[in-house]
Write an enzyme that holds these catalytic residues in place. Structure first.
Site, PDB file in Angstrom:
ATOM      1  CB  CYS A  94      -0.928  -0.016   1.211  1.00 45.13           C
ATOM      2  SG  CYS A  94      -2.165   1.303   1.206  1.00 45.13           S
ATOM      3  CB  CYS A 193      -6.616   1.201   7.360  1.00 48.05           C
ATOM      4  SG  CYS A 193      -6.321   0.508   5.700  1.00 48.05           S
TER       5      CYS A 193
END
Length: 355
Positions: A94, A193
């Site tokens: 990411c 997350c």
């Protein structure tokens, strides 16, 4: 005035990064990435807090929609990985493919700015001798996030500032209070997350992977119990197996072909070597001969001595001085020389030759 685009998640770390640079005289532009669709409402709250911080500092705030990018590079990556019996590490991918690369590109193309900054705990320095930028651990070892940043390129390091790398988390909280930032007392966020948005990785994966009953077996193939999907398990796991045994048992292998979870005692979970692929040498040139350094195979694990032996197809063999427990395909193996991140890659399954 020096211009910098600061990635703002709405948390205290990125808020202090922006406030500190603004206080130092930088022309700060806030930028928030909209990552998740649907249930990921933590993004909505984060965007609101990020906008508030920018208003408080008197700086502009941009929101970039990266939901499709996040789904293609992270959601699909996670689902396919867990289905194949590995435990993917989404954060390093990411950072490279969704956050730092796109942020720097947006800053250059849309905002005429060649520097970005984030609230990560890590450091960057330029080595005059090698003429390379080096990624270093943060001063605060408890918050050090360099493990997740090994996959960044030289171009990204050149264009990135880590304002928090030289300070502790306690100092960050103190600075946030001094600046009277709205996020000063905001609770610590999850490292991942998706867990924050969905409650657990299992809850997230259950939206994409259907239950598939299979066997839990020992090393001799004896059936000890059943499971509802190998994606609920990871190497080294002990809790939640739902089986009775005279000694503690751990997951030592996930067999996606046979849909089996294989368990054994702790000694059976130790490995003296493994193969690592998809390498990125962030601070040094790719070595052509064996080197002896340290490796970290999990975010919270201790770095241990290792010999790195280059092999074909952008892979290396790691040989540990002592057997290591819980070596998990899909996780990152990150190589260190003291505080310097040399590089890293993904731990491969024994039959994985992917470059």
């Amino acid at each position: 005035m020096k211009k910098v685009v600061v990635g703002l998640s709405g948390g205290v770390d990125s808020s202090v990064a922006a406030a500190s640079l603004h206080h130092q005289g930088y022309d700060v532009i806030g930028l928030t990435l909209w990552l998740m669709k649907g249930k990921g409402q933590c993004c909505s709250e984060g965007m609101v807090d990020a906008a508030f911080i920018c208003e408080q500092l008197g700086v502009p705030h941009h929101i970039v929609d990266t939901r499709e990018l996040f789904e293609a590079n992270i959601i699909n990556y996670l689902v396919s990985g867990y289905e194949s019996g590995v435990t993917p590490l989404p954060c390093s991918q990411c950072n490279r493919a969704v956050k730092f690369g796109p942020m720097l590109a947006y800053a250059k193309e849309e905002l005429n700015c060649d520097r970005i900054a984030t609230g990560h705990y890590a450091r960057i320095r330029y080595d005059e001798q090698t003429r390379r930028y080096q990624l270093l651990r943060a001063i605060d070892r408890n918050k050090d996030q360099s493990y997740f940043l090994y996959d960044l390129s030289q171009d990204i390091l050149k264009g990135t500032i880590f304002p928090l790398g030289e300070q502790t988390k306690e100092e960050t909280r103190r600075i946030a209070a001094e600046f009277d930032l709205k996020t000063a007392s905001k609770p610590e966020s999850q490292d991942l997350c998706l867990i924050e948005a969905h409650g657990s990785m299992a809850s997230f994966l259950d939206q994409y992977i259907k239950p598939k009953e299979g066997e839990i077996v020992d090393l001799d193939g004896k059936v000890l119990g059943t499971h509802q999907g190998i994606h609920h398990y990871t190497i080294g796991q002990r809790k939640g197996l739902g089986i009775a045994a005279p000694e503690p048992l751990y997951v030592v292998k996930l067999d996606a072909v046979m849909n089996r979870v294989i368990v054994g005692n702790r000694a059976a979970g130790g490995r003296s070597d493994c193969t690592v692929g998809r390498l990125n040498w962030v601070s040094i040139a790719e070595p052509s001969s064996p080197i002896t350094v340290e490796v970290q195979v999990r975010y919270r694990s201790k770095a241990v001595p290792v010999s790195i032996i280059p092999i074909e197809n952008n892979r290396v063999t790691l040989q540990f001085n002592e057997p290591q427990f819980g070596i998990t395909p899909g996780q990152a193996a990150v190589f260190y020389d003291g505080e310097i991140v040399l590089g890293g890659g993904i731990i491969l399954q024994d039959n994985d030759s992917v470059k």
